[in-house]
Write a protein that holds these residues in place. Structure first.
Motif, PDB file in Angstrom:
ATOM      1  N   MET A   1       0.842  -1.205   0.000  1.00  0.00           N
ATOM      2  CA  MET A   1       0.000   0.000   0.000  1.00  0.00           C
ATOM      3  C   MET A   1       0.878   1.255   0.000  1.00  0.00           C
ATOM      4  O   MET A   1       2.096   1.176   0.166  1.00  0.00           O
ATOM      5  N   GLU A   2       0.254   2.392  -0.157  1.00  0.00           N
ATOM      6  CA  GLU A   2       1.038   3.628  -0.269  1.00  0.00           C
ATOM      7  C   GLU A   2       1.820   3.933   1.000  1.00  0.00           C
ATOM      8  O   GLU A   2       2.808   4.638   0.984  1.00  0.00           O
ATOM      9  N   ASN A   3       1.412   3.361   2.137  1.00  0.00           N
ATOM     10  CA  ASN A   3       2.175   3.582   3.369  1.00  0.00           C
ATOM     11  C   ASN A   3       3.215   2.476   3.583  1.00  0.00           C
ATOM     12  O   ASN A   3       3.764   2.326   4.670  1.00  0.00           O
ATOM     13  N   ASN A   4       3.433   1.650   2.553  1.00  0.00           N
ATOM     14  CA  ASN A   4       4.437   0.573   2.573  1.00  0.00           C
ATOM     15  C   ASN A   4       4.047  -0.631   3.423  1.00  0.00           C
ATOM     16  O   ASN A   4       4.853  -1.530   3.629  1.00  0.00           O
ATOM     17  N   GLU A   5       2.850  -0.625   3.969  1.00  0.00           N
ATOM     18  CA  GLU A   5       2.374  -1.833   4.643  1.00  0.00           C
ATOM     19  C   GLU A   5       1.677  -2.695   3.601  1.00  0.00           C
ATOM     20  O   GLU A   5       1.411  -2.248   2.480  1.00  0.00           O
ATOM     21  N   LEU A   6       1.370  -3.946   3.985  1.00  0.00           N
ATOM     22  CA  LEU A   6       0.784  -4.842   2.993  1.00  0.00           C
ATOM     23  C   LEU A   6      -0.734  -4.834   3.040  1.00  0.00           C
ATOM     24  O   LEU A   6      -1.333  -4.977   4.106  1.00  0.00           O
ATOM     25  N   GLY A   7      -1.336  -4.690   1.877  1.00  0.00           N
ATOM     26  CA  GLY A   7      -2.789  -4.788   1.762  1.00  0.00           C
ATOM     27  C   GLY A   7      -3.154  -6.081   1.058  1.00  0.00           C
ATOM     28  O   GLY A   7      -2.312  -6.724   0.404  1.00  0.00           O
ATOM     29  N   HIS A   8      -4.398  -6.458   1.214  1.00  0.00           N
ATOM     30  CA  HIS A   8      -4.852  -7.704   0.596  1.00  0.00           C
ATOM     31  C   HIS A   8      -5.873  -7.367  -0.485  1.00  0.00           C
ATOM     32  O   HIS A   8      -6.835  -6.641  -0.239  1.00  0.00           O
ATOM     33  N   LEU A   9      -5.673  -7.917  -1.671  1.00  0.00           N
ATOM     34  CA  LEU A   9      -6.591  -7.572  -2.768  1.00  0.00           C
ATOM     35  C   LEU A   9      -7.567  -8.686  -3.104  1.00  0.00           C
ATOM     36  O   LEU A   9      -8.717  -8.418  -3.456  1.00  0.00           O
ATOM     37  N   TYR A  10      -7.127  -9.947  -3.022  1.00  0.00           N
ATOM     38  CA  TYR A  10      -8.037 -10.996  -3.504  1.00  0.00           C
ATOM     39  C   TYR A  10      -7.570 -12.363  -3.030  1.00  0.00           C
ATOM     40  O   TYR A  10      -6.373 -12.656  -3.005  1.00  0.00           O
ATOM     41  N   TYR A  11      -8.542 -13.217  -2.669  1.00  0.00           N
ATOM     42  CA  TYR A  11      -8.289 -14.644  -2.497  1.00  0.00           C
ATOM     43  C   TYR A  11      -9.509 -15.372  -3.033  1.00  0.00           C
ATOM     44  O   TYR A  11     -10.644 -15.089  -2.616  1.00  0.00           O
ATOM     45  N   GLY A  12      -9.282 -16.293  -3.956  1.00  0.00           N
ATOM     46  CA  GLY A  12     -10.409 -17.049  -4.509  1.00  0.00           C
ATOM     47  C   GLY A  12     -10.010 -17.784  -5.764  1.00  0.00           C
ATOM     48  O   GLY A  12      -8.822 -18.076  -5.987  1.00  0.00           O
ATOM     49  N   LYS A  13     -10.999 -18.047  -6.589  1.00  0.00           N
ATOM     50  CA  LYS A  13     -10.767 -18.788  -7.827  1.00  0.00           C
ATOM     51  C   LYS A  13      -9.762 -18.028  -8.683  1.00  0.00           C
ATOM     52  O   LYS A  13      -9.726 -16.804  -8.695  1.00  0.00           O
ATOM     53  N   ARG A  14      -8.976 -18.782  -9.426  1.00  0.00           N
ATOM     54  CA  ARG A  14      -7.851 -18.213 -10.158  1.00  0.00           C
ATOM     55  C   ARG A  14      -8.282 -17.058 -11.083  1.00  0.00           C
ATOM     56  O   ARG A  14      -9.275 -17.142 -11.803  1.00  0.00           O
ATOM     57  N   LEU A  15      -7.512 -15.993 -11.045  1.00  0.00           N
ATOM     58  CA  LEU A  15      -7.719 -14.873 -11.964  1.00  0.00           C
ATOM     59  C   LEU A  15      -6.559 -14.874 -12.960  1.00  0.00           C
ATOM     60  O   LEU A  15      -5.414 -15.148 -12.580  1.00  0.00           O
TER      61      LEU A  15
END
Ligand code: GLA
Length: 736
Positions: free
Chosen positions: A26-40
């Motif tokens: 993320m912009e503050n250098n911490e980790l964000g989560h975007l997606y977990y699920g069926k393959r994209l």
């Protein structure tokens, strides 16, 4: 490469053909989560999946013009205190009393394979290309500490594993108050939560519930994973059933106190955290030290619960269970517990072993009561040498006599425990977990040895080594019959007391590891008042686990059905016992008792002297049949068909990998008069293959499509009259 880093968008995409998992810096250098699920399908950026907004009452995570706000942001390994008011994944207390941290992305490493996370058990790989891993390093510059988030994705399984390691690179002494193995933030709350819960003698019942804003959790603070809750949760989409729909499984490879928590926030996101229970844990992380969390195994299925379970079964059977017994056929055993309890003589045991040999048993197991002054459960635990009044030639003599009959010999121990009435306790009263000057709560008259102290583990190792090296022992049933109370170690300083419960489990693992190093062919069956420690951590050392002290065939259906949600059939200790059943007094047909126990690590637990000639003949045939099918049962693909939690009857099937053979079973509960017809529809077969099976004593030929879609016609009215309540039908199906 199934893990890619897109440097432009600063996103990590972990994927295989089934599943995708996407992380952003993320912009503050911490980790964000975007997606977990069926393959994209991979692309440079999935940043449109980032959703957060500074709503009323929200605090900002950076100086303006940034609008980043952690209150609802989906994050990878978040902490409480900087605007996110949900439960975080970790808490680190610093010398100044602050618990605020900021771990920023530093670097990452992607590599083939999967590393061990010693001293903890974990899944493993054997072949080149079987899995790819990534380690993402984050650093807090104020406390000079990093954590490393490790993810492994398996090439051909919808499985991602996670663990976290904390490393103190500075000179401050930190206190970790909570260190979850993982956090997963889903963007919505359209889930139902499944967990495996119960109590002694009704372990791992399937419970399903809606989730709501707030906290819902399963946990143990008992020092063992426990009979009350298993370290597993599944989040299924509403409407998901055995063979349809989406489900996410979370299984913790750990045998001690744990927390599995689901939090739905005010804006309908769902956060899962899972790991060591923070209430019974603190860890001092001194200069240069590190701390490793247990592994979390995440399974994704878009084909229902059966697919999720089959993925766990395959993974745990072949990539968690290890060593000599992993792929070998397990011996049919006779255990004397429900036959004699502690009241036996050597002659009686030999007599029972002879009978066992006659009916085809391969391993004789001597249960509790053989050591020290153990005539009842008030005494003897801790004194791991034979009671010569009962066994004049000791275990060494008895084991040789049993082997001379053509059987292997196995023995029960409970190495983590001590009775106050024992030589061990009299010599070392300070070796139990207990608080100085206060009452020491007994449970079954016993106390828990302080396995956080290496010298205690060492002493038990030497006692057991002496026993194993002087006797012919092929199998050990390692029991653990009480939970921890007053978790205080006399070997630890006041500051270190919070580390004791986790160190205890590390002590248990270390004893298993030492014994297996020296006796690699020893077959362990883990036990804890039945199934109070049936977890993936144990399976790393012990390929089978006694499922439950409840040996009633009908009660076992629920227990084994629930256990199958995560654990393979080959790991479930299951025995045919006497009627009326010792736990519930129920009378069930011998055939059904056999048919239930078949779907496990099979054995008997009854006094064979009391069987009629006819029953002896039946059990002999039962064993012949089991030996014929056990490879298929243990290594085939297991499908649940009818759930005992949803209706009266229960059914399941195991199909071989090549789909050339299968074994299916239908368990009736109570019969009723004048009921309708039933077609038993199988699963997992090849619809185009032609199969034969025996139906009403006649061989019939049916295609896989007929067996699966039209089903095997069963006449319930006739079956009921012929066999009565609790009868069952076993079908062996092979390609024509
Ligand atoms: C526990 C086990 C049983 C048996 C007894 C012996 O309850 O689960 O199978 O071994 O201990 O005391």
């Amino acid at each position: 490469m199934p893990i890619v880093f897109h440097s432009g968008s600063r996103e990590f995409h972990i994927f295989n053909k089934d599943v995708s998992y996407i992380i952003e810096i993320m912009e503050n250098n911490e980790l964000g989560h975007l997606y977990y699920g069926k393959r994209l399908k991979d692309r440079e950026s999935f940043s449109y999946l980032h959703q957060e907004e500074a709503r009323p009452l929200a605090a900002l995570a950076g100086n303006t013009p940034s609008k980043l706000c952690l209150q609802y942001a989906r994050q990878e390994y978040p902490s409480y205190g900087k605007g996110d008011y949900r439960y975080g994944a970790y808490i680190i207390e610093q010398p100044n009393g602050s618990k605020i941290t900021k771990f920023e992305y530093i670097s990452h490493k992607i590599y083939n394979g999967k590393k061990e996370i010693k001293p903890l058990p974990s899944t493993y790989v054997e072949q080149e290309g079987e899995a790819t891993s990534i380690e993402i390093v984050l650093f807090d510059k104020i406390i000079n500490t990093e954590f490393i988030l490790t993810y492994t994705v398996f090439e051909n399984r919808p499985v991602i594993t996670r663990n976290v390691k904390f490393v103190n690179k500075g000179n401050l002494s930190l206190i970790i108050q909570s260190a979850m193995s993982a956090c997963i933030d889903f963007p919505d709350r359209e889930f139902e939560m499944i967990h495996l819960s119960g109590a002694w003698a009704r372990e791992r019942h399937v419970k399903t519930r809606k989730i709501e804003q707030g906290i819902q959790s399963v946990y143990s603070m008992r020092g063992a994973s426990s009979a009350e809750h298993n370290p597993f949760i599944a989040m299924k989409r509403v409407g998901t059933i055995e063979d349809f729909g989406e489900v996410f499984g979370f299984s913790l490879v750990y045998s001690g106190s744990f927390l599995g928590q689901v939090e739905v926030c005010s804006h309908d996101t769902t956060r899962i955290i899972m790991g060591i229970h923070p209430n019974t844990f603190t860890w001092i992380l001194g200069e240069g030290q590190d701390f490793q969390t247990p592994e979390l195994v995440m399974v994704y299925s878009d084909c229902g619960l059966n697919k999720m379970s089959q993925t766990y079964h395959e993974l745990y059977r072949t990539r968690l269970v290890r060593g000599y017994w992993r792929d070998r056929e397990r011996p049919v055993l006779l255990n004397n517990w429900e036959a004699t309890y502690m009241d036996f003589t050597e002659d009686g045991i030999i007599q029972l072993a002879k009978k066992a040999k006659d009916i085809g048993v391969e391993l004789f197991v001597l249960d509790d009561g053989w050591f020290g002054t153990r005539d009842d459960d008030t005494q003897g635990l801790g004194d791991w040498y034979a009671n010569l009044n009962k066994l004049p030639d000791g275990i060494s003599g008895l084991s040789r006599k049993v082997e001379a009959l053509g059987l292997k010999f196995g023995l029960w121990i409970e190495p983590e425990m001590v009775n106050k009435n024992s030589e061990l306790y009299r010599a070392h009263p300070d070796w139990i977990l207990s608080t100085p000057d206060r009452f020491e709560s007994p449970s079954r008259y016993q106390h828990v040895l302080d396995y956080s102290r290496p010298e205690v583990v060492d002493a038990i190792f030497h006692m057991l080594d002496q026993l194993l090296s002087t006797s012919k022992i092929s199998y050990i049933k390692w029991d653990m019959n009480r939970y921890i109370t007053e978790c205080y170690s006399r070997g630890a300083s006041s500051l270190e007391q919070g580390m004791v419960m986790h160190k205890y489990i590390l002590g248990v693992y270390s004893l298993y590891a030492r014994l297996l190093d020296k006796y690699p062919e020893l077959l362990f069956e883990s036990c804890s008042s039945g199934g109070a420690r049936f977890d993936p951590g144990m399976l790393y050392y012990s390929p089978q686990v006694w499922c439950s002290d409840n040996t009633d065939a009908v009660e076992r259906l629920k227990i084994q059905y629930g256990t199958s949600m995560v654990y393979p059939v080959s790991t479930m200790g299951a025995h045919v016992s006497a009627i009326p059943n010792h736990q519930v007094n129920r009378i069930t047909p011998l055939k059904t008792r056999g048919n239930v126990a078949y779907f496990g690590a099979f054995g008997y637990e009854l006094d064979l002297n009391l069987l009629s000639d006819e029953e002896q003949k039946e059990v002999t045939e039962q064993i012949v049949q089991y030996k014929q099918y056990r490879k298929l049962i243990h290594q085939g693909t297991f499908y649940r068909i009818e759930s005992p939690f949803e209706q009266e009857d229960t059914a399941w099937i195991v199909v071989s990998e090549d789909k050339k053979e299968a074994i299916a079973v239908y368990f009736f509960n109570l019969h009723h008069a004048n009921v309708g017809w039933l077609c038993f529809k199988l699963k997992g077969l090849d619809s185009d293959k032609q199969y034969v099976l025996s139906l009403n004593d006649k061989e019939v030929s049916m295609s896989g499509s007929e067996l699966m879609y039209a089903g095997i016609p069963l006449d319930r009215n006739k079956e009921g009259k012929k066999y009565g309540d609790f009868s069952s039908l076993l079908f062996y199906i092979r390609e024509e």
